[in-house]
Design a protein around this motif. Structure first.
Motif, PDB file in Angstrom:
ATOM      1  N   ILE A 125      -2.734  -3.210   1.836  1.00  0.00           N
ATOM      2  CA  ILE A 125      -1.920  -2.894   0.663  1.00  0.00           C
ATOM      3  C   ILE A 125      -2.550  -1.762  -0.135  1.00  0.00           C
ATOM      4  O   ILE A 125      -1.879  -0.799  -0.532  1.00  0.00           O
ATOM      5  CB  ILE A 125      -1.755  -4.139  -0.235  1.00  0.00           C
ATOM      6  CG1 ILE A 125      -0.953  -5.228   0.487  1.00  0.00           C
ATOM      7  CG2 ILE A 125      -1.066  -3.770  -1.553  1.00  0.00           C
ATOM      8  CD1 ILE A 125      -0.985  -6.574  -0.196  1.00  0.00           C
ATOM      9  N   THR A 126      -3.856  -1.867  -0.364  1.00  0.00           N
ATOM     10  CA  THR A 126      -4.567  -0.822  -1.106  1.00  0.00           C
ATOM     11  C   THR A 126      -4.463   0.519  -0.396  1.00  0.00           C
ATOM     12  O   THR A 126      -4.193   1.556  -1.020  1.00  0.00           O
ATOM     13  CB  THR A 126      -6.044  -1.212  -1.273  1.00  0.00           C
ATOM     14  OG1 THR A 126      -6.141  -2.440  -1.990  1.00  0.00           O
ATOM     15  CG2 THR A 126      -6.808  -0.123  -2.029  1.00  0.00           C
ATOM     16  N   THR A 127      -4.644   0.508   0.928  1.00  0.00           N
ATOM     17  CA  THR A 127      -4.607   1.752   1.696  1.00  0.00           C
ATOM     18  C   THR A 127      -3.214   2.363   1.694  1.00  0.00           C
ATOM     19  O   THR A 127      -3.062   3.590   1.603  1.00  0.00           O
ATOM     20  CB  THR A 127      -5.071   1.501   3.145  1.00  0.00           C
ATOM     21  OG1 THR A 127      -6.341   0.855   3.120  1.00  0.00           O
ATOM     22  CG2 THR A 127      -5.193   2.815   3.906  1.00  0.00           C
ATOM     23  N   VAL A 128      -2.181   1.534   1.787  1.00  0.00           N
ATOM     24  CA  VAL A 128      -0.802   2.030   1.720  1.00  0.00           C
ATOM     25  C   VAL A 128      -0.549   2.693   0.361  1.00  0.00           C
ATOM     26  O   VAL A 128       0.056   3.769   0.290  1.00  0.00           O
ATOM     27  CB  VAL A 128       0.207   0.886   1.964  1.00  0.00           C
ATOM     28  CG1 VAL A 128       1.623   1.341   1.622  1.00  0.00           C
ATOM     29  CG2 VAL A 128       0.148   0.421   3.416  1.00  0.00           C
ATOM     30  N   CYS A 129      -1.016   2.057  -0.707  1.00  0.00           N
ATOM     31  CA  CYS A 129      -0.832   2.629  -2.046  1.00  0.00           C
ATOM     32  C   CYS A 129      -1.586   3.954  -2.187  1.00  0.00           C
ATOM     33  O   CYS A 129      -1.075   4.907  -2.796  1.00  0.00           O
ATOM     34  CB  CYS A 129      -1.312   1.651  -3.113  1.00  0.00           C
ATOM     35  SG  CYS A 129      -0.273   0.171  -3.303  1.00  0.00           S
ATOM     36  N   GLU A 130      -2.783   4.023  -1.620  1.00  0.00           N
ATOM     37  CA  GLU A 130      -3.548   5.268  -1.658  1.00  0.00           C
ATOM     38  C   GLU A 130      -2.813   6.369  -0.897  1.00  0.00           C
ATOM     39  O   GLU A 130      -2.757   7.523  -1.357  1.00  0.00           O
ATOM     40  CB  GLU A 130      -4.935   5.034  -1.057  1.00  0.00           C
ATOM     41  CG  GLU A 130      -5.845   4.189  -1.925  1.00  0.00           C
ATOM     42  CD  GLU A 130      -7.135   3.789  -1.231  1.00  0.00           C
ATOM     43  OE1 GLU A 130      -8.036   3.251  -1.930  1.00  0.00           O
ATOM     44  OE2 GLU A 130      -7.261   4.009  -0.001  1.00  0.00           O
ATOM     45  N   GLY A 131      -2.236   6.012   0.248  1.00  0.00           N
ATOM     46  CA  GLY A 131      -1.474   6.986   1.020  1.00  0.00           C
ATOM     47  C   GLY A 131      -0.269   7.496   0.262  1.00  0.00           C
ATOM     48  O   GLY A 131       0.031   8.702   0.275  1.00  0.00           O
ATOM     49  N   GLN A 132       0.432   6.593  -0.417  1.00  0.00           N
ATOM     50  CA  GLN A 132       1.602   6.990  -1.207  1.00  0.00           C
ATOM     51  C   GLN A 132       1.190   7.884  -2.373  1.00  0.00           C
ATOM     52  O   GLN A 132       1.875   8.862  -2.694  1.00  0.00           O
ATOM     53  CB  GLN A 132       2.325   5.747  -1.724  1.00  0.00           C
ATOM     54  CG  GLN A 132       3.525   6.024  -2.626  1.00  0.00           C
ATOM     55  CD  GLN A 132       4.666   6.713  -1.910  1.00  0.00           C
ATOM     56  OE1 GLN A 132       4.683   6.802  -0.682  1.00  0.00           O
ATOM     57  NE2 GLN A 132       5.641   7.191  -2.660  1.00  0.00           N
ATOM     58  N   ALA A 133       0.067   7.567  -3.005  1.00  0.00           N
ATOM     59  CA  ALA A 133      -0.420   8.391  -4.119  1.00  0.00           C
ATOM     60  C   ALA A 133      -0.753   9.797  -3.645  1.00  0.00           C
ATOM     61  O   ALA A 133      -0.429  10.793  -4.309  1.00  0.00           O
ATOM     62  CB  ALA A 133      -1.642   7.733  -4.753  1.00  0.00           C
ATOM     63  N   LEU A 134      -1.404   9.897  -2.485  1.00  0.00           N
ATOM     64  CA  LEU A 134      -1.719  11.217  -1.929  1.00  0.00           C
ATOM     65  C   LEU A 134      -0.442  11.990  -1.623  1.00  0.00           C
ATOM     66  O   LEU A 134      -0.353  13.196  -1.901  1.00  0.00           O
ATOM     67  CB  LEU A 134      -2.554  11.065  -0.657  1.00  0.00           C
ATOM     68  CG  LEU A 134      -4.004  10.619  -0.831  1.00  0.00           C
ATOM     69  CD1 LEU A 134      -4.642  10.343   0.527  1.00  0.00           C
ATOM     70  CD2 LEU A 134      -4.806  11.681  -1.581  1.00  0.00           C
ATOM     71  N   ASP A 135       0.538  11.303  -1.055  1.00  0.00           N
ATOM     72  CA  ASP A 135       1.809  11.945  -0.718  1.00  0.00           C
ATOM     73  C   ASP A 135       2.455  12.536  -1.973  1.00  0.00           C
ATOM     74  O   ASP A 135       2.976  13.657  -1.952  1.00  0.00           O
ATOM     75  CB  ASP A 135       2.735  10.918  -0.063  1.00  0.00           C
ATOM     76  CG  ASP A 135       3.908  11.567   0.654  1.00  0.00           C
ATOM     77  OD1 ASP A 135       3.845  12.780   0.948  1.00  0.00           O
ATOM     78  OD2 ASP A 135       4.896  10.858   0.936  1.00  0.00           O
ATOM     79  N   MET A 136       2.428  11.782  -3.071  1.00  0.00           N
ATOM     80  CA  MET A 136       3.001  12.288  -4.321  1.00  0.00           C
ATOM     81  C   MET A 136       2.175  13.442  -4.878  1.00  0.00           C
ATOM     82  O   MET A 136       2.721  14.414  -5.399  1.00  0.00           O
ATOM     83  CB  MET A 136       3.107  11.156  -5.343  1.00  0.00           C
ATOM     84  CG  MET A 136       4.132  10.083  -4.972  1.00  0.00           C
ATOM     85  SD  MET A 136       4.436   8.892  -6.311  1.00  0.00           S
ATOM     86  CE  MET A 136       2.818   8.156  -6.498  1.00  0.00           C
ATOM     87  N   ASP A 137       0.848  13.337  -4.760  1.00  0.00           N
ATOM     88  CA  ASP A 137      -0.019  14.413  -5.249  1.00  0.00           C
ATOM     89  C   ASP A 137       0.243  15.718  -4.500  1.00  0.00           C
ATOM     90  O   ASP A 137       0.178  16.814  -5.081  1.00  0.00           O
ATOM     91  CB  ASP A 137      -1.492  14.034  -5.080  1.00  0.00           C
ATOM     92  CG  ASP A 137      -1.940  12.933  -6.022  1.00  0.00           C
ATOM     93  OD1 ASP A 137      -1.197  12.640  -6.985  1.00  0.00           O
ATOM     94  OD2 ASP A 137      -3.017  12.360  -5.794  1.00  0.00           O
ATOM     95  N   PHE A 138       0.543  15.610  -3.210  1.00  0.00           N
ATOM     96  CA  PHE A 138       0.723  16.797  -2.380  1.00  0.00           C
ATOM     97  C   PHE A 138       1.949  17.621  -2.782  1.00  0.00           C
ATOM     98  O   PHE A 138       2.004  18.824  -2.506  1.00  0.00           O
ATOM     99  CB  PHE A 138       0.861  16.404  -0.906  1.00  0.00           C
ATOM    100  CG  PHE A 138      -0.397  15.846  -0.285  1.00  0.00           C
ATOM    101  CD1 PHE A 138      -1.613  15.902  -0.958  1.00  0.00           C
ATOM    102  CD2 PHE A 138      -0.358  15.258   0.976  1.00  0.00           C
ATOM    103  CE1 PHE A 138      -2.774  15.378  -0.391  1.00  0.00           C
ATOM    104  CE2 PHE A 138      -1.516  14.749   1.555  1.00  0.00           C
ATOM    105  CZ  PHE A 138      -2.725  14.811   0.870  1.00  0.00           C
TER     106      PHE A 138
END
Length: 332
Positions: A147-160
């Motif tokens: 769950i944490t890793t999925v959220c981190e991935g989504q945050a990176l996607d938005m940052d990009f």
């Protein structure tokens, strides 16, 4: 009827039956109706299916993996509900998204309760004497880490979205989080429910991660190479939308000043000309992007295949291999 069809139909049917039979309250309907709707929107149930297959692959009883399989599928659908809010996506799987059918507040709250119900599925392993406290702790650890890793991935996607300096390693890290982590966790949790050893668990997690990376990179590649009629959108659709994909990131890294500026200009254009998009697609070939990314997809699938080859032959291994081959050979 073949064993493949029997096993596939049986396990998917069991997953669907359990999802439709979740003991959700009738009220408040503004909370639980969107929950039921999200689960009925369909999907291939790949993650719970892989969870059950991993259990069987490790010599377990797939019935014992059902709660873990439900946990990963409910969680996956929770992420989709919240993703659609963030993306302002009106549709999901060809029908209205939850937030569009109800509203943002109801979608957020329904997603929150989906998260809670997904966690509740794991209580089965804490109260069942067949499983020790280490099994229960391991399932929770793998699930929460995913769950944490999925959220981190989504945050990176938005940052990009607002960055023009994203490199290909960052992009790979992002898709590993958004796509690979939950696939890996689904398989590892299946192994835990069969009480498999740590080495086996790690192998299955890696298998899922390799599949996730291959699948997502392949999606980017197909946007530039697939038959538009099969893929469901015109060639270069990601370029028209100005999306950062593995192809555009790698092309920008490799292009010289003038060509790099042209690619970036096309991506920044809200309504790029067809000729400009075609030129960018041609540049992908000229820069070796298509060839190298195609080879990288093959490499990830080959790594997954090598991992699977370590396991003994069984109907469960056959199903996982069939899934791998289906993904590897897909053209849309």
């Amino acid at each position: 009827m073949s064993q493949k069809i029997d096993l596939n139909t049986s396990l998917i049917g069991q997953i669907e039956k359990e999802l439709s039979g979740l003991p959700l309250p009738d009220t408040p309907n503004s909370l639980y109706d969107p929950f039921r709707y999200a689960l009925k929107m369909g999907g291939k149930r790949v993650r719970p299916f892989m969870c059950l297959l991993a259990n069987g692959l490790c010599g377990g009883n797939t019935d014992e993996a059902i709660p873990a399989a439900l946990a990963v599928e409910i969680l996956h659908n929770f992420t989709l509900v919240h993703d659609d809010i963030m993306d302002r996506a009106d549709t999901r799987r060809g029908v209205e998204s939850v937030f569009h059918k109800w509203d943002t507040n109801k979608a957020i709250l329904s997603g929150d309760v989906m998260f809670s119900v997904s966690m509740q599925q794991l209580n089965y392993y804490g109260s069942n004497e067949k499983f020790g406290k280490h099994d229960y702790a391991a399932l929770n650890e793998v699930f929460l880490n995913a769950i944490t890793t999925v959220c981190e991935g989504q945050a990176l996607d938005m940052d990009f979205v607002d960055r023009q300096d994203v490199d290909h390693d960052e992009y790979l890290n992002m898709i590993a989080g958004k796509t690979g982590a939950l696939l890996g966790a689904s398989l590892e949790m299946g192994a835990i429910t069969a009480q498999a050893g740590s080495d086996t668990r790690k192998k299955l997690y890696s298998f899922g991660m390799e599949l996730g990376l291959a699948f997502q990179i392949q999606d980017d590649l197909l946007d530039a190479t697939a038959d538009p009629e099969k893929f469901g959108k015109k060639l270069g659709g990601d370029i028209y939308e100005g999306k950062k994909t593995y192809l555009t990131i790698l092309a920008l890294e490799r292009a010289d000043g003038e060509n790099k500026a042209f690619i970036q200009q096309v991506l920044d254009d809200n309504n790029p000309a067809n000729d400009s998009v075609t030129k960018v697609l041609e540049m992908f070939h000229q820069l070796g992007v298509i060839k190298d990314i195609s080879n990288e997809v093959d490499t990830h699938y080959e790594k997954a295949e090598e991992i699977l080859n370590d396991f003994s032959e069984s109907p469960y291994k056959t199903e996982l291999n069939n899934l791998l081959l289906f993904l590897k050979n897909r053209d849309h």
